[in-house]
Design an enzyme around this catalytic site. Structure first.
Site, PDB file in Angstrom:
ATOM      1  N   ARG A   1      -6.732 -21.030  -0.833  1.00  0.00           N
ATOM      2  CA  ARG A   1      -5.699 -20.413  -0.198  1.00  0.00           C
ATOM      3  C   ARG A   1      -4.774 -21.565  -0.031  1.00  0.00           C
ATOM      4  O   ARG A   1      -4.774 -22.858  -0.132  1.00  0.00           O
ATOM      5  CB  ARG A   1      -6.626 -20.927   1.334  1.00  0.00           C
ATOM      6  CG  ARG A   1      -4.810 -20.689   2.423  1.00  0.00           C
ATOM      7  CD  ARG A   1      -6.092 -20.256   3.873  1.00  0.00           C
ATOM      8  NE  ARG A   1      -5.249 -20.061   4.938  1.00  0.00           N
ATOM      9  CZ  ARG A   1      -4.175 -20.724   5.646  1.00  0.00           C
ATOM     10  NH1 ARG A   1      -4.218 -22.179   4.892  1.00  0.00           N
ATOM     11  NH2 ARG A   1      -3.469 -20.485   6.627  1.00  0.00           N
TER      12      ARG A   1
ATOM     13  N   GLU B   1      12.634   2.553  13.798  1.00  0.00           N
ATOM     14  CA  GLU B   1      11.828   3.888  13.477  1.00  0.00           C
ATOM     15  C   GLU B   1      10.318   3.309  14.571  1.00  0.00           C
ATOM     16  O   GLU B   1      11.101   3.075  15.856  1.00  0.00           O
ATOM     17  CB  GLU B   1      11.052   3.298  11.755  1.00  0.00           C
ATOM     18  CG  GLU B   1      10.776   2.399  12.028  1.00  0.00           C
ATOM     19  CD  GLU B   1      10.282   1.807   9.920  1.00  0.00           C
ATOM     20  OE1 GLU B   1      10.004   2.644  10.079  1.00  0.00           O
ATOM     21  OE2 GLU B   1      10.124   0.628   9.737  1.00  0.00           O
TER      22      GLU B   1
ATOM     23  N   TYR C   1       0.833  -1.089  -0.384  1.00  0.00           N
ATOM     24  CA  TYR C   1       0.006  -0.023  -0.047  1.00  0.00           C
ATOM     25  C   TYR C   1       0.966   1.002   0.276  1.00  0.00           C
ATOM     26  O   TYR C   1       2.375   1.096   0.024  1.00  0.00           O
ATOM     27  CB  TYR C   1      -1.126   0.206   1.467  1.00  0.00           C
ATOM     28  CG  TYR C   1      -0.134   0.137   2.666  1.00  0.00           C
ATOM     29  CD1 TYR C   1       0.338  -0.890   3.072  1.00  0.00           C
ATOM     30  CD2 TYR C   1      -0.385   1.178   2.866  1.00  0.00           C
ATOM     31  CE1 TYR C   1       1.032  -0.012   3.924  1.00  0.00           C
ATOM     32  CE2 TYR C   1      -0.152   1.789   4.390  1.00  0.00           C
ATOM     33  CZ  TYR C   1       0.338   0.993   4.782  1.00  0.00           C
ATOM     34  OH  TYR C   1       1.552   0.997   5.862  1.00  0.00           O
TER      35      TYR C   1
ATOM     36  N   LEU D   1      11.262   1.591   6.839  1.00  0.00           N
ATOM     37  CA  LEU D   1      10.142   2.011   6.176  1.00  0.00           C
ATOM     38  C   LEU D   1      10.983   3.499   5.270  1.00  0.00           C
ATOM     39  O   LEU D   1      11.269   3.946   6.086  1.00  0.00           O
ATOM     40  CB  LEU D   1       8.937   2.053   6.228  1.00  0.00           C
ATOM     41  CG  LEU D   1       8.584   2.681   4.577  1.00  0.00           C
ATOM     42  CD1 LEU D   1       7.254   0.978   4.148  1.00  0.00           C
ATOM     43  CD2 LEU D   1       7.039   3.535   5.280  1.00  0.00           C
TER      44      LEU D   1
ATOM     45  N   LYS E   1       6.290  -1.957   1.609  1.00  0.00           N
ATOM     46  CA  LYS E   1       5.366  -1.422   2.637  1.00  0.00           C
ATOM     47  C   LYS E   1       4.099  -2.384   2.264  1.00  0.00           C
ATOM     48  O   LYS E   1       3.016  -2.326   1.534  1.00  0.00           O
ATOM     49  CB  LYS E   1       4.886   0.102   1.985  1.00  0.00           C
ATOM     50  CG  LYS E   1       4.248   1.097   3.022  1.00  0.00           C
ATOM     51  CD  LYS E   1       4.219   2.761   2.958  1.00  0.00           C
ATOM     52  CE  LYS E   1       3.165   3.427   2.660  1.00  0.00           C
ATOM     53  NZ  LYS E   1       3.415   3.328   4.712  1.00  0.00           N
TER      54      LYS E   1
ATOM     55  N   HIS F   1      -0.138 -21.126   0.455  1.00  0.00           N
ATOM     56  CA  HIS F   1       0.695 -20.141   0.794  1.00  0.00           C
ATOM     57  C   HIS F   1       1.830 -19.598  -0.493  1.00  0.00           C
ATOM     58  O   HIS F   1       1.585 -18.223  -0.453  1.00  0.00           O
ATOM     59  CB  HIS F   1       1.776 -20.571   1.628  1.00  0.00           C
ATOM     60  CG  HIS F   1       1.321 -20.348   3.235  1.00  0.00           C
ATOM     61  ND1 HIS F   1       0.406 -21.419   3.379  1.00  0.00           N
ATOM     62  CD2 HIS F   1       1.647 -20.177   3.774  1.00  0.00           C
ATOM     63  CE1 HIS F   1       0.127 -21.626   4.471  1.00  0.00           C
ATOM     64  NE2 HIS F   1       0.502 -20.884   5.188  1.00  0.00           N
TER      65      HIS F   1
ATOM     66  N   ARG G   1       8.203   4.533  -4.468  1.00  0.00           N
ATOM     67  CA  ARG G   1       8.392   3.733  -3.950  1.00  0.00           C
ATOM     68  C   ARG G   1       7.550   2.157  -3.559  1.00  0.00           C
ATOM     69  O   ARG G   1       7.544   0.826  -3.358  1.00  0.00           O
ATOM     70  CB  ARG G   1       8.066   3.748  -2.324  1.00  0.00           C
ATOM     71  CG  ARG G   1       7.943   2.972  -0.967  1.00  0.00           C
ATOM     72  CD  ARG G   1       7.739   3.887   0.517  1.00  0.00           C
ATOM     73  NE  ARG G   1       6.538   4.753   0.404  1.00  0.00           N
ATOM     74  CZ  ARG G   1       6.535   5.348   1.522  1.00  0.00           C
ATOM     75  NH1 ARG G   1       7.265   5.795   2.647  1.00  0.00           N
ATOM     76  NH2 ARG G   1       4.937   5.513   2.016  1.00  0.00           N
TER      77      ARG G   1
HETATM   78  C1  PLP Z   1       6.365   2.075   9.339  1.00  0.00           C
HETATM   79  C2  PLP Z   1       6.441   3.427   8.947  1.00  0.00           C
HETATM   80  N1  PLP Z   1       7.683   4.081   9.154  1.00  0.00           N
HETATM   81  C3  PLP Z   1       7.777   5.086   8.706  1.00  0.00           C
HETATM   82  C4  PLP Z   1       6.686   6.027   7.670  1.00  0.00           C
HETATM   83  C5  PLP Z   1       6.604   6.884   6.772  1.00  0.00           C
HETATM   84  O1  PLP Z   1       6.749   7.077   5.744  1.00  0.00           O
HETATM   85  P1  PLP Z   1       6.073   8.480   5.587  1.00  0.00           P
HETATM   86  O2  PLP Z   1       6.894   9.364   6.082  1.00  0.00           O
HETATM   87  O3  PLP Z   1       6.419   8.605   3.894  1.00  0.00           O
HETATM   88  O4  PLP Z   1       4.502   8.570   5.898  1.00  0.00           O
HETATM   89  C6  PLP Z   1       5.483   5.275   7.801  1.00  0.00           C
HETATM   90  C7  PLP Z   1       4.224   5.910   7.804  1.00  0.00           C
HETATM   91  O5  PLP Z   1       3.417   5.730   8.023  1.00  0.00           O
HETATM   92  C8  PLP Z   1       5.606   3.911   8.623  1.00  0.00           C
HETATM   93  O6  PLP Z   1       4.064   3.082   8.592  1.00  0.00           O
END
Ligand code: PLP
Length: 285
Positions: free
Chosen positions: A97, A176, A30, A200, A144, A99, A49
């Site tokens: 279903r 993060e 997403y 991310l 993501k 995997h 991304r």
């Molecule tokens: C786990 C995680 N890290 C970092 C971010 C920040 O990403 P962005 O600056 O692209 O919103 C998000 C955004 O939702 C996130 O879910």
């Protein structure tokens, strides 16, 4: 109004199969694209991304970037808010279903929007609270993915502790937060963990680094130890909806002087200027 598999409709009319691999396995990716004054911010970067996330899990991109831009534009136009979060999800599609990724499925494509509400002036004045938690997620946090159970568990632990965010630590290093990237200020220098498979690659993270470079604010992209996080003068979390939000209480203790510090206040102001400049530029500049 939402978009599902080629059609626009009200959200309560949208239906997907119970065999959708997004429903069964969280087999999808997403994006969340912020929209200011009905203009998407950093759309090209979000779509790049998205492509990386799709490549990582071997789903062919169902649309060209021009088509994505058109769909995002129609969702923006079909919803009432000037500032929106456009949410875009692709799952592998519907299959019995099993995997292992089946080949040749038609991906499920879904877009929706919600009102974008950035932190209030009051929250920016006081700053937010966070706790430190062990990062028990998987080792591909660069994708993501809609499989967000780990992030949801961690954010719930934060909420139960009356905190806005959980800042995560793996093997003694800060990664993060549950839904944002993290910057700290230590001895006057901004520190950001480098991109890796453990975080991310935030679009806001990139904007903040551009701002730090552009304004010659001392900064280093390097691993940040837990001890540096815990003794930082300033901590900020960054994301498309939170922008640059100061964390002023960590594990119940004040960060620095317990109020937003000067570097974060400056970067937040520069971020607002950056946004305003980009949004004033001609639409296809
Ligand atoms: C786990 C995680 N890290 C970092 C971010 C920040 O990403 P962005 O600056 O692209 O919103 C998000 C955004 O939702 C996130 O879910």
């Amino acid at each position: 109004m939402i978009y599902l598999n080629g059609e626009f409709m009200p959200i309560d009319q949208a239906k997907i199969s119970v065999l959708d691999r997004g429903f069964i396995f969280g087999d999808g990716v997403y994006e969340v694209i912020p929209v200011y004054s009905r203009r998407p911010f950093r759309l090209a970067e979000h779509l790049a991304r998205l492509q990386s996330s799709l490549d990582a899990i071997s789903i062919a991109n169902p649309n060209t970037n021009a088509k994505w831009a058109e769909l995002v534009g129609k969702i923006i136009a079909g919803n009432p808010w000037e500032d929106q979060n456009v949410y875009l999800q692709i799952t592998r599609g519907v299959a019995k279903r099993d995997h292992a990724f089946p080949k040749g499925l038609t991906p499920t494509v879904y877009l929706m929007a919600s009102e974008l509400v950035t932190p209030s002036a009051e929250l920016m004045r006081t700053g937010a609270t966070a706790i430190v938690l062990p990062d028990f997620r998987w080792l591909r946090c660069d994708i993501k993915s809609t499989s967000l159970l780990g992030n949801c568990m961690l954010r719930t632990l934060a909420a139960e502790a009356d905190c806005a965010e959980a800042i995560l630590v793996r093997e003694g290093e800060m990664t993060e937060a549950s839904a944002s990237n993290v910057f700290v200020v230590k001895n006057g220098t901004v520190l950001a963990p480098p991109k890796s498979q453990l975080i991310l690659p935030g679009i806001t993270y990139d904007v903040v680094l551009e701002i730090l470079r552009g304004d010659a604010i001392p900064h280093e992209v390097r691993p940040v130890r837990e001890a540096e996080l815990r003794s930082a003068e300033e901590i900020w979390v960054t994301s498309s909806s939170r922008e640059v939000l100061p964390i002023t209480t960590l594990d119940g203790k004040p960060v620095g002087k317990g109020k937003p510090g000067p570097v974060g206040v400056k970067v937040h102001a520069l971020y607002q200027q950056f946004k305003a400049r980009v949004m004033r530029a001609p639409a296809h500049a």
